[in-house]
Design a protein around this motif. Structure first.
Motif, mmCIF file in Angstrom:
data_model
loop_
_atom_site.group_PDB
_atom_site.id
_atom_site.type_symbol
_atom_site.label_atom_id
_atom_site.label_comp_id
_atom_site.label_asym_id
_atom_site.label_seq_id
_atom_site.Cartn_x
_atom_site.Cartn_y
_atom_site.Cartn_z
ATOM 1 N N TYR A 197 0.792 -1.281 -0.036
ATOM 2 C CA TYR A 197 -0.115 0.022 -0.033
ATOM 3 C C TYR A 197 0.913 1.230 -0.034
ATOM 4 N N GLY A 198 1.933 1.134 0.858
ATOM 5 C CA GLY A 198 2.700 2.474 0.859
ATOM 6 C C GLY A 198 3.427 2.568 -0.364
ATOM 7 N N TYR A 199 4.108 1.605 -0.778
ATOM 8 C CA TYR A 199 4.752 1.677 -2.224
ATOM 9 C C TYR A 199 3.874 2.250 -3.283
ATOM 10 N N LEU A 200 2.564 1.804 -3.334
ATOM 11 C CA LEU A 200 1.656 2.323 -4.595
ATOM 12 C C LEU A 200 1.482 3.735 -4.362
ATOM 13 N N HIS A 201 1.348 4.288 -3.143
ATOM 14 C CA HIS A 201 1.491 5.729 -2.792
ATOM 15 C C HIS A 201 2.712 6.524 -3.345
ATOM 16 N N LYS A 202 3.868 5.982 -2.880
ATOM 17 C CA LYS A 202 5.098 6.489 -3.400
ATOM 18 C C LYS A 202 5.299 6.513 -5.022
ATOM 19 N N LEU A 203 4.743 5.308 -5.690
ATOM 20 C CA LEU A 203 4.752 5.415 -7.053
ATOM 21 C C LEU A 203 3.794 6.544 -7.572
ATOM 22 N N GLY A 250 -7.669 15.367 -3.761
ATOM 23 C CA GLY A 250 -8.464 14.419 -4.628
ATOM 24 C C GLY A 250 -7.675 13.341 -5.310
ATOM 25 N N GLY A 251 -8.240 12.065 -5.474
ATOM 26 C CA GLY A 251 -7.426 11.148 -6.044
ATOM 27 C C GLY A 251 -6.922 10.041 -5.075
ATOM 28 N N TRP A 252 -7.024 10.325 -3.914
ATOM 29 C CA TRP A 252 -6.349 9.542 -2.982
ATOM 30 C C TRP A 252 -6.839 9.934 -1.578
ATOM 31 N N HIS A 253 -6.997 8.946 -0.567
ATOM 32 C CA HIS A 253 -6.978 8.961 0.637
ATOM 33 C C HIS A 253 -6.002 8.669 1.582
#
Length: 582
Positions: A197-203, A250-253
């Motif tokens: 989950y964390g790496y998806l947000h870093k991407l 917007g686009g992520w929580h």
């Protein structure tokens, strides 16, 4: 040119080449052994000839070797490990050459250590590769860390890979897509859902679209795996998620996995309005978050206060705190001077008026704020044919004039950022004052807030921000949409392939909860001009504001002049505080 001249020219050229070659050969004959060794080694590097380079190394004396020579030899060895036929030779001599370098007390530089780390990783020894980096007395680079990081990831030594990432963060080395994809993959294969989950947000922060062969596959493999269906919160608060999405632009929580159960992974396209063809969900136009917005506004203000007359810009800041309830900020000079580079061209009041009226109509009878330099306004007031229209603007309270000697760019930029408005200008914001702001989130802010315009045969056309952003998005329902690189163009985003990743159980649970229809995911109601927003702003009435007459304007010279009247007090929106009129 006759034949005689041609023959003479050809003979002269041939003679020159002969002289050049003779001189070069003479220089080669006169080379010192050290110069010849250097020349021959450089040729081996150019030709990627490992065998010849090792022969040179074996024949060389220690006195003839310097740091540059060792680096060339190490580079050749580390590059040869990908060839199975050369790998044993490259590893054997690579470590021997590195040890020889240390024995001569030649201090390795970053290039030396990077090559040695690549050799260690090729041998499967990530610990040695990482140890080399940690022992460095100089700043490492991303390429220096890659061998250890990739080795740990390939060997599924996840905790060691996380240690490398932590070390990178401490010295200020940022991860890029290749490294993030590797970390995401090892986290997925070892079942660490929180890390995935964390790496998806870093991407999401690093790339706008992901590579198909590596990153996209790693993402698909995770969501199609058994562990992915098990992670997530069953009891989650819809209102909390919505507030987080709004706060984050917007686009992520960023609150973690929503729901439990199977994921549905598809490859789909997104239409021009931003609706996913796979699940029907509307994608967001992603803005910078609240904290970034505030830092951005502070940065603009700090630079402006350094370069403008401090009292004037401070006065504008105070005024904006009271009157800053605008959906649009207009760069008046940019519009008035648009396409006016012809013989009788000047400042086009009609163009500016067309923009003002269109924005007024579009926003539900709410006036924009027009920023204009006071010397420009003074010239307009002195022109009888333009004076009436300018007086109408002043009566409607839509102008803020900047003082003599100021750069009005600081004013309209600060206003647009501070009150989270849309900015109408064709200025690409590439000159020196905008370079001072940096580019970490400036481009993302521009995409979300800049409105461009054209006049075709006198007809105005406004180009609103795109209805959605082609970046990795996490919706408030818990689904993910990931744009894949390489199959679209700037002209046709609808051709782009997206990974559409949904969890039906979470979407069904979300849909059962009543949602406040007035809440905008992005904090703004934005759409294309041809499909007007259903959210209408309250109309504006003019009161007895500052400098809302020609007389009061003409009595001011070097001070910033507000020509905007008082506005009705409105209820605060989620993204903008209310202001009490004077």
């Amino acid at each position: 040119m006759d034949d005689t001249t041609t023959t003479t020219t050809t003979a002269a050229a041939a003679s020159a080449r002969t002289t050049y070659n003779n001189n070069r050969n003479k220089k080669k004959k006169n080379q010192t052994p050290e110069a010849k060794f250097h020349s021959d080694l450089t040729l081996c590097s150019k030709n990627k000839d490992l065998h010849a380079a090792i022969s040179l190394y074996e024949s060389a004396t220690s006195q003839r070797l310097n740091q540059s020579h060792f680096n060339t030899l190490l580079y050749l060895c580390s590059n040869s490990v990908t060839d199975p036929s050369l790998k044993p030779l490259a590893l054997t001599y690579g470590f021997r050459i590195y040890d020889h370098m240390l024995s001569l007390h030649i201090k390795p530089n970053e290039a030396s250590i990077t090559s040695a780390a690549r050799l260690a990783a090729a041998k499967g020894d990530g610990d040695y590769a990482f140890g080399l980096v940690k022992s460095m007395e100089i700043a490492p680079r991303l390429r220096t860390y890659d061998p250890a990081l990739m080795c740990f990831c390939e060997n599924l030594e996840a905790e060691k890979a996380y240690e490398v990432e932590e070390h990178m963060g401490k010295v200020g080395v940022s991860l890029e897509e290749l490294e993030l994809a590797a970390l995401l993959k090892v986290s997925s294969e070892t079942g660490n859902g929180e890390r995935v989950y964390g790496y998806l947000h870093k991407l999401r922060n690093v790339v706008r679209s992901v590579g198909d062969s590596t990153t996209a596959k790693a993402i698909e493999d995770w969501f199609c795996g058994e562990k992915a269906r098990e992670v997530g919160e069953v009891n989650w608060e819809v209102e909390r998620v919505e507030k987080a999405v709004e706060k984050n632009g917007g686009g992520w929580h960023g609150l973690g996995w929503i729901g439990k159960g199977d994921w549905v992974v598809k490859r789909a396209n997104v239409d021009s309005a931003g609706r996913c063809g796979g699940c029907g969900e509307q994608l967001a136009c992603v803005d910078i978050d609240d904290a970034e917005t505030e830092r951005f506004a502070q940065s603009v203000a700090a630079l402006a206060l350094e370069r403008e007359v401090k009292a004037n810009f401070s006065e504008f800041q105070d005024w904006l705190e009271t009157h800053g309830d605008f959906e649009f900020i207009v760069d008046g000079a940019n519009i008035g001077l648009y396409q006016q580079n012809f013989a009788d061209g000047g400042f086009s009041v009609s163009q500016l008026d067309a923009v003002v009226k269109e924005l007024y109509n579009w926003s539900g009878n709410k006036w924009p704020l027009v920023v204009l330099h006071n010397k420009r306004l003074r010239a307009l007031l002195e022109n009888p044919s333009q004076r009436k229209l300018v007086e109408e603007w002043m009566d409607n309270g839509i102008l803020y004039t900047t003082p003599t000697g100021s750069n009005d760019d600081w004013y309209w930029m600060y206003a647009a950022v501070k009150v989270k408005s849309l900015l109408v200008t064709n200025d690409e914001m590439r000159d020196h004052i905008f370079e001072l702001l940096g580019s970490s989130f400036f481009l993302k802010w521009k995409e979300r807030h800049q409105v461009r315009y054209t006049f075709v045969k006198g007809n105005l056309k406004l180009q609103m921000p795109p209805p959605y952003s082609s970046v990795i998005q996490e919706s408030k329902k818990g689904s993910w949409h990931v744009p894949v690189a390489g199959n679209s163009s700037d002209c046709n985003e609808s051709l782009r392939t997206w990974l559409c990743i949904t969890r039906p159980s979470a979407s069904e649970a979300f849909d059962k909860v009543p949602v406040n229809a007035e809440t905008s995911e992005n904090g703004h109601c934005i759409s294309n001009l041809d499909s007007r927003s259903p959210c209408k702003s309250e109309s504006v009435t003019r009161g007895n504001g500052l400098h809302n007459s020609v007389h009061s304007f003409q009595s001011s010279d070097d001070k910033a002049v507000s020509l905007t009247g008082k506005r009705k007090e409105r209820s605060p929106s989620p993204s903008q505080p209310s202001h009490t009129p004077n």
